[in-house]
Motif scaffolding. Sequence first.
Motif, mmCIF file in Angstrom:
data_model
loop_
_atom_site.group_PDB
_atom_site.id
_atom_site.type_symbol
_atom_site.label_atom_id
_atom_site.label_comp_id
_atom_site.label_asym_id
_atom_site.label_seq_id
_atom_site.Cartn_x
_atom_site.Cartn_y
_atom_site.Cartn_z
ATOM 1 N N GLN A 154 -108.845 32.882 -39.893
ATOM 2 C CA GLN A 154 -107.456 32.950 -39.468
ATOM 3 C C GLN A 154 -107.335 32.849 -37.947
ATOM 4 N N PHE A 155 -106.208 32.285 -37.495
ATOM 5 C CA PHE A 155 -105.914 32.270 -36.069
ATOM 6 C C PHE A 155 -105.484 33.659 -35.623
ATOM 7 N N HIS A 156 -105.928 34.054 -34.437
ATOM 8 C CA HIS A 156 -105.457 35.274 -33.793
ATOM 9 C C HIS A 156 -105.166 34.959 -32.340
ATOM 10 N N THR A 157 -104.264 35.761 -31.748
ATOM 11 C CA THR A 157 -103.842 35.533 -30.376
ATOM 12 C C THR A 157 -104.496 36.560 -29.459
ATOM 13 N N TYR A 158 -105.230 36.059 -28.476
ATOM 14 C CA TYR A 158 -105.947 36.890 -27.509
ATOM 15 C C TYR A 158 -105.272 36.715 -26.159
ATOM 16 N N ALA A 159 -104.952 37.821 -25.489
ATOM 17 C CA ALA A 159 -104.121 37.724 -24.284
ATOM 18 C C ALA A 159 -104.504 38.769 -23.255
ATOM 19 N N VAL A 160 -104.225 38.434 -21.990
ATOM 20 C CA VAL A 160 -104.341 39.382 -20.890
ATOM 21 C C VAL A 160 -103.029 39.388 -20.125
ATOM 22 N N GLU A 161 -102.566 40.582 -19.776
ATOM 23 C CA GLU A 161 -101.446 40.748 -18.854
ATOM 24 C C GLU A 161 -102.031 41.271 -17.550
ATOM 25 N N TRP A 162 -102.005 40.411 -16.546
ATOM 26 C CA TRP A 162 -102.669 40.691 -15.267
ATOM 27 C C TRP A 162 -101.598 40.885 -14.204
ATOM 28 N N ARG A 163 -101.492 42.100 -13.728
ATOM 29 C CA ARG A 163 -100.526 42.451 -12.698
ATOM 30 C C ARG A 163 -101.258 43.020 -11.484
ATOM 31 N N PRO A 164 -100.573 43.147 -10.347
ATOM 32 C CA PRO A 164 -101.247 43.693 -9.170
ATOM 33 C C PRO A 164 -101.855 45.064 -9.414
ATOM 34 N N GLU A 165 -101.217 45.863 -10.266
ATOM 35 C CA GLU A 165 -101.669 47.239 -10.454
ATOM 36 C C GLU A 165 -102.565 47.444 -11.657
ATOM 37 N N SER A 166 -102.676 46.448 -12.559
ATOM 38 C CA SER A 166 -103.456 46.690 -13.768
ATOM 39 C C SER A 166 -103.784 45.397 -14.493
ATOM 40 N N ILE A 167 -104.767 45.490 -15.385
ATOM 41 C CA ILE A 167 -105.144 44.417 -16.296
ATOM 42 C C ILE A 167 -105.142 44.996 -17.700
ATOM 43 N N LYS A 168 -104.335 44.403 -18.592
ATOM 44 C CA LYS A 168 -104.251 44.869 -19.974
ATOM 45 C C LYS A 168 -104.632 43.722 -20.901
ATOM 46 N N VAL A 169 -105.404 44.036 -21.938
ATOM 47 C CA VAL A 169 -105.872 43.010 -22.868
ATOM 48 C C VAL A 169 -105.367 43.328 -24.271
ATOM 49 N N PHE A 170 -104.996 42.262 -25.013
ATOM 50 C CA PHE A 170 -104.362 42.409 -26.320
ATOM 51 C C PHE A 170 -105.008 41.468 -27.334
ATOM 52 N N VAL A 171 -104.947 41.871 -28.599
ATOM 53 C CA VAL A 171 -105.181 40.972 -29.721
ATOM 54 C C VAL A 171 -103.972 41.076 -30.633
ATOM 55 N N ASP A 172 -103.317 39.959 -30.893
ATOM 56 C CA ASP A 172 -102.120 39.938 -31.733
ATOM 57 C C ASP A 172 -101.097 40.977 -31.276
ATOM 58 N N ASP A 173 -100.863 41.002 -29.962
ATOM 59 C CA ASP A 173 -99.889 41.901 -29.326
ATOM 60 C C ASP A 173 -100.280 43.375 -29.404
ATOM 61 N N ARG A 174 -101.504 43.655 -29.804
ATOM 62 C CA ARG A 174 -101.978 45.043 -29.855
ATOM 63 C C ARG A 174 -102.899 45.294 -28.669
ATOM 64 N N GLN A 175 -102.459 46.139 -27.751
ATOM 65 C CA GLN A 175 -103.277 46.439 -26.572
ATOM 66 C C GLN A 175 -104.461 47.308 -26.971
ATOM 67 N N PHE A 176 -105.656 46.960 -26.454
ATOM 68 C CA PHE A 176 -106.810 47.801 -26.758
ATOM 69 C C PHE A 176 -107.598 48.215 -25.524
ATOM 70 N N ILE A 177 -107.188 47.752 -24.348
ATOM 71 C CA ILE A 177 -107.829 48.220 -23.126
ATOM 72 C C ILE A 177 -106.896 47.991 -21.944
ATOM 73 N N GLU A 178 -107.006 48.879 -20.957
ATOM 74 C CA GLU A 178 -106.325 48.714 -19.676
ATOM 75 C C GLU A 178 -107.266 49.197 -18.589
ATOM 76 N N TYR A 179 -107.344 48.440 -17.496
ATOM 77 C CA TYR A 179 -108.107 48.904 -16.354
ATOM 78 C C TYR A 179 -107.377 48.543 -15.077
ATOM 79 N N ASN A 180 -107.700 49.274 -14.023
ATOM 80 C CA ASN A 180 -107.036 49.086 -12.747
ATOM 81 C C ASN A 180 -108.032 49.362 -11.630
ATOM 82 N N GLU A 181 -107.542 49.371 -10.414
ATOM 83 C CA GLU A 181 -108.453 49.489 -9.281
ATOM 84 C C GLU A 181 -109.213 50.805 -9.280
ATOM 85 N N SER A 182 -108.666 51.823 -9.894
ATOM 86 C CA SER A 182 -109.351 53.105 -9.955
ATOM 87 C C SER A 182 -110.416 53.141 -11.052
#
Length: 227
Positions: free
Chosen positions: A149-177
């Motif tokens: 099956q197809f799944h959607t893999y995504a990153v939301e990359w902002r100045p303050e954080s990086i968030k990663v998703f699979v099918d719109d479900r976030q499973f990790i966030e990291y930032n400068e700290s």
Amino acid sequence: TKWSFDTGNWGWGNNENQYYTAGRTENARIENGNLIIEARKNDMGREWTSARLTTRGNISFLYGKIEFRAKLPAGKGNWSAGWTLGNEYIDELSRPFCGQIDIMESVGFEIDDDSGNGLAHATSNCGAYYFKSGHQPAGIVEVKDMYNQFHTYAVEWRPESIKVFVDDRQFIEYNESSTDLSWPFSKPQNIVLHLAMGGGWAGAYGIDENLISQKMTIDYIRVYELR
């Protein structure tokens, strides 16, 4: 016009087995509206051939959302990935100091042959890996039937954080700290897609001798820049 190829078979820093070709439809092509990246065994006189596509030198991005929808191969020994790499990349010695965001990595030995379920890995790679014990900020999530099956893999990359998703479900966030060392993610990055065979991780349990090809099928890649 936005993509070019990395080529060669020097191992790519991971002792991989494939030779990456350029402009060869057997390894990278559009088929039924999808991008197919195919690794082929005993091809061109090589153990394996495959393709690694990059937007480096053509287009890059700073902040926003990058997503791709894909079906991943399941054979033991493959390593499929969609990731970003800092524009300051010169050669493997500059990586990961230039910054690297692994949006999705998958190795075939982690995909169940019957269910097609597997694991998606996401990692923020920076200089901390070389100077500090432990691991880079990383996450792993189980994905149901990632082979069929197809799944959607995504990153939301902002100045303050990086968030990663699979099918719109976030499973990790990291930032400068997340690390007390270098944070290179305030500079532009380009996109890389690859399908490797073997190497230190994907080849940890060998390559299935019965495999003659592996395919990574990509429905689309979309970039939403932060304004």
